[in-house]
Write a protein that holds these residues in place. Structure first.
Motif, PDB file in Angstrom:
ATOM      1  N   ALA A   1     -49.568 -50.170  23.239  1.00  0.00           N
ATOM      2  CA  ALA A   1     -48.339 -49.424  22.961  1.00  0.00           C
ATOM      3  C   ALA A   1     -48.324 -49.025  21.484  1.00  0.00           C
ATOM      4  O   ALA A   1     -49.148 -49.494  20.692  1.00  0.00           O
ATOM      5  CB  ALA A   1     -47.119 -50.278  23.279  1.00  0.00           C
ATOM      6  N   LYS A   2     -47.377 -48.187  21.129  1.00  0.00           N
ATOM      7  CA  LYS A   2     -47.231 -47.797  19.728  1.00  0.00           C
ATOM      8  C   LYS A   2     -46.418 -48.858  19.003  1.00  0.00           C
ATOM      9  O   LYS A   2     -45.564 -49.525  19.591  1.00  0.00           O
ATOM     10  CB  LYS A   2     -46.547 -46.443  19.630  1.00  0.00           C
ATOM     11  CG  LYS A   2     -47.396 -45.327  20.204  1.00  0.00           C
ATOM     12  CD  LYS A   2     -46.717 -44.003  20.077  1.00  0.00           C
ATOM     13  CE  LYS A   2     -47.625 -42.927  20.665  1.00  0.00           C
ATOM     14  NZ  LYS A   2     -47.026 -41.606  20.617  1.00  0.00           N
ATOM     15  N   GLU A   3     -46.681 -48.990  17.716  1.00  0.00           N
ATOM     16  CA  GLU A   3     -45.997 -50.014  16.924  1.00  0.00           C
ATOM     17  C   GLU A   3     -44.479 -49.843  16.924  1.00  0.00           C
ATOM     18  O   GLU A   3     -43.750 -50.830  17.107  1.00  0.00           O
ATOM     19  CB  GLU A   3     -46.547 -50.027  15.495  1.00  0.00           C
ATOM     20  CG  GLU A   3     -46.009 -51.167  14.676  1.00  0.00           C
ATOM     21  CD  GLU A   3     -46.617 -51.230  13.283  1.00  0.00           C
ATOM     22  OE1 GLU A   3     -46.170 -52.079  12.506  1.00  0.00           O
ATOM     23  OE2 GLU A   3     -47.532 -50.440  12.986  1.00  0.00           O
ATOM     24  N   PRO A   4     -43.935 -48.628  16.742  1.00  0.00           N
ATOM     25  CA  PRO A   4     -42.471 -48.496  16.804  1.00  0.00           C
ATOM     26  C   PRO A   4     -41.896 -48.915  18.165  1.00  0.00           C
ATOM     27  O   PRO A   4     -40.801 -49.458  18.236  1.00  0.00           O
ATOM     28  CB  PRO A   4     -42.232 -47.001  16.544  1.00  0.00           C
ATOM     29  CG  PRO A   4     -43.440 -46.538  15.807  1.00  0.00           C
ATOM     30  CD  PRO A   4     -44.571 -47.369  16.331  1.00  0.00           C
ATOM     31  N   THR A   5     -42.661 -48.692  19.212  1.00  0.00           N
ATOM     32  CA  THR A   5     -42.221 -49.101  20.547  1.00  0.00           C
ATOM     33  C   THR A   5     -42.120 -50.617  20.632  1.00  0.00           C
ATOM     34  O   THR A   5     -41.138 -51.159  21.157  1.00  0.00           O
ATOM     35  CB  THR A   5     -43.205 -48.580  21.617  1.00  0.00           C
ATOM     36  OG1 THR A   5     -43.296 -47.159  21.499  1.00  0.00           O
ATOM     37  CG2 THR A   5     -42.754 -48.964  23.007  1.00  0.00           C
ATOM     38  N   VAL A   6     -43.112 -51.307  20.093  1.00  0.00           N
ATOM     39  CA  VAL A   6     -43.091 -52.776  20.109  1.00  0.00           C
ATOM     40  C   VAL A   6     -41.916 -53.297  19.284  1.00  0.00           C
ATOM     41  O   VAL A   6     -41.224 -54.232  19.685  1.00  0.00           O
ATOM     42  CB  VAL A   6     -44.432 -53.353  19.606  1.00  0.00           C
ATOM     43  CG1 VAL A   6     -44.331 -54.853  19.377  1.00  0.00           C
ATOM     44  CG2 VAL A   6     -45.542 -53.046  20.597  1.00  0.00           C
ATOM     45  N   ARG A   7     -41.667 -52.681  18.137  1.00  0.00           N
ATOM     46  CA  ARG A   7     -40.518 -53.103  17.324  1.00  0.00           C
ATOM     47  C   ARG A   7     -39.213 -52.901  18.085  1.00  0.00           C
ATOM     48  O   ARG A   7     -38.297 -53.733  18.013  1.00  0.00           O
ATOM     49  CB  ARG A   7     -40.507 -52.351  15.992  1.00  0.00           C
ATOM     50  CG  ARG A   7     -41.546 -52.846  15.016  1.00  0.00           C
ATOM     51  CD  ARG A   7     -41.278 -52.353  13.600  1.00  0.00           C
ATOM     52  NE  ARG A   7     -41.254 -50.906  13.501  1.00  0.00           N
ATOM     53  CZ  ARG A   7     -42.284 -50.143  13.127  1.00  0.00           C
ATOM     54  NH1 ARG A   7     -43.427 -50.702  12.811  1.00  0.00           N
ATOM     55  NH2 ARG A   7     -42.162 -48.831  13.055  1.00  0.00           N
ATOM     56  N   THR A   8     -39.117 -51.805  18.840  1.00  0.00           N
ATOM     57  CA  THR A   8     -37.927 -51.554  19.654  1.00  0.00           C
ATOM     58  C   THR A   8     -37.792 -52.616  20.745  1.00  0.00           C
ATOM     59  O   THR A   8     -36.702 -53.138  20.983  1.00  0.00           O
ATOM     60  CB  THR A   8     -37.998 -50.149  20.292  1.00  0.00           C
ATOM     61  OG1 THR A   8     -38.062 -49.178  19.248  1.00  0.00           O
ATOM     62  CG2 THR A   8     -36.791 -49.869  21.169  1.00  0.00           C
ATOM     63  N   TRP A   9     -38.916 -52.942  21.417  1.00  0.00           N
ATOM     64  CA  TRP A   9     -38.880 -53.981  22.446  1.00  0.00           C
ATOM     65  C   TRP A   9     -38.411 -55.308  21.867  1.00  0.00           C
ATOM     66  O   TRP A   9     -37.600 -56.011  22.467  1.00  0.00           O
ATOM     67  CB  TRP A   9     -40.247 -54.163  23.074  1.00  0.00           C
ATOM     68  CG  TRP A   9     -40.730 -53.030  23.918  1.00  0.00           C
ATOM     69  CD1 TRP A   9     -39.992 -51.986  24.419  1.00  0.00           C
ATOM     70  CD2 TRP A   9     -42.060 -52.813  24.357  1.00  0.00           C
ATOM     71  NE1 TRP A   9     -40.791 -51.140  25.129  1.00  0.00           N
ATOM     72  CE2 TRP A   9     -42.072 -51.622  25.120  1.00  0.00           C
ATOM     73  CE3 TRP A   9     -43.248 -53.503  24.184  1.00  0.00           C
ATOM     74  CZ2 TRP A   9     -43.221 -51.120  25.703  1.00  0.00           C
ATOM     75  CZ3 TRP A   9     -44.398 -53.001  24.770  1.00  0.00           C
ATOM     76  CH2 TRP A   9     -44.381 -51.824  25.523  1.00  0.00           C
ATOM     77  N   LEU A  10     -38.940 -55.657  20.691  1.00  0.00           N
ATOM     78  CA  LEU A  10     -38.563 -56.928  20.065  1.00  0.00           C
ATOM     79  C   LEU A  10     -37.082 -56.932  19.673  1.00  0.00           C
ATOM     80  O   LEU A  10     -36.387 -57.934  19.865  1.00  0.00           O
ATOM     81  CB  LEU A  10     -39.443 -57.206  18.843  1.00  0.00           C
ATOM     82  CG  LEU A  10     -40.892 -57.557  19.152  1.00  0.00           C
ATOM     83  CD1 LEU A  10     -41.713 -57.560  17.867  1.00  0.00           C
ATOM     84  CD2 LEU A  10     -40.988 -58.894  19.852  1.00  0.00           C
ATOM     85  N   ARG A  11     -36.606 -55.812  19.137  1.00  0.00           N
ATOM     86  CA  ARG A  11     -35.195 -55.725  18.751  1.00  0.00           C
ATOM     87  C   ARG A  11     -34.305 -55.860  19.973  1.00  0.00           C
ATOM     88  O   ARG A  11     -33.333 -56.633  19.975  1.00  0.00           O
ATOM     89  CB  ARG A  11     -34.922 -54.403  18.029  1.00  0.00           C
ATOM     90  CG  ARG A  11     -33.479 -54.262  17.561  1.00  0.00           C
ATOM     91  CD  ARG A  11     -33.221 -52.991  16.754  1.00  0.00           C
ATOM     92  NE  ARG A  11     -33.804 -51.794  17.302  1.00  0.00           N
ATOM     93  CZ  ARG A  11     -33.256 -51.066  18.291  1.00  0.00           C
ATOM     94  NH1 ARG A  11     -32.125 -51.431  18.834  1.00  0.00           N
ATOM     95  NH2 ARG A  11     -33.857 -49.979  18.731  1.00  0.00           N
ATOM     96  N   ARG A  12     -34.645 -55.151  21.033  1.00  0.00           N
ATOM     97  CA  ARG A  12     -33.848 -55.224  22.267  1.00  0.00           C
ATOM     98  C   ARG A  12     -33.916 -56.619  22.883  1.00  0.00           C
ATOM     99  O   ARG A  12     -32.924 -57.119  23.423  1.00  0.00           O
ATOM    100  CB  ARG A  12     -34.327 -54.177  23.264  1.00  0.00           C
ATOM    101  CG  ARG A  12     -33.976 -52.774  22.832  1.00  0.00           C
ATOM    102  CD  ARG A  12     -34.491 -51.729  23.785  1.00  0.00           C
ATOM    103  NE  ARG A  12     -34.137 -50.399  23.318  1.00  0.00           N
ATOM    104  CZ  ARG A  12     -34.626 -49.282  23.837  1.00  0.00           C
ATOM    105  NH1 ARG A  12     -35.483 -49.338  24.852  1.00  0.00           N
ATOM    106  NH2 ARG A  12     -34.257 -48.122  23.354  1.00  0.00           N
TER     107      ARG A  12
END
Length: 156
Positions: free
Chosen positions: A133-144
């Motif tokens: 996945a893309k890094e911003p996507t992973v950060r979004t998953w972690l935040r959510r």
């Protein structure tokens, strides 16, 4: 690879592989099967790893792929809920049990990101590479995931 080398690798990585597989499948028997399949793949692999980190990443990738393969089979659909699984590798303290149950309630992609980031200590860039996945996507998953976990744990 010699048998004694595999035994050393199994002792070193078995808990990590089992935890990732259990987190991915939600079923202790499936996680044990995946653990055996991953160790067999390591034993049969002609690869020579550049470093211990390279080997660990390879094992995580193979574990995730084996989990994906298990989910594809119809026979694996009916599984024991993760809440009922007794995981010998994780603390049985009440606060840890509640946290594990809350993490198990997360969507699969969020659980994987949480496991790799918080339990395995990978950065978001490394987690993104492992999950494809893309890094911003992973950060979004972690935040959510953090928001959802906060809400789930506040309810208890």
């Amino acid at each position: 690879m010699e048998t004694w080398e595999l035994e050393e690798k199994a002792a070193q990585y078995a808990d990590m592989i089992y935890r990732i597989a259990l987190n991915d499948t939600g079923s202790p028997p499936d996680a044990e099967d995946i653990l055996q399949e991953v160790l067999l793949a390591l034993f049969l692999s002609p690869l020579s790893f550049e470093s211990r980190e390279h080997e660990k990443r390879w094992l995580i990738r193979v574990t995730l792929n084996k989990g994906k393969n298990h989910r594809r089979t119809l026979l694996r659909r009916a599984a024991l809920p993760l809440e009922e699984a007794e995981d010998c590798c994780v603390s049985q303290a009440p606060e840890h049990i509640a946290l594990r149950a809350a993490v198990a309630a997360l969507p699969r992609k969020w659980r994987r990101a949480v496991d790799l980031y918080y339990y395995e200590g990978y950065s978001t860039a490394e987690t993104a590479a492992l999950l494809g996945a893309k890094e911003p996507t992973v950060r979004t998953w972690l935040r959510r995931a953090r928001i959802r976990l906060k809400d789930l744990l506040a309810e208890e």
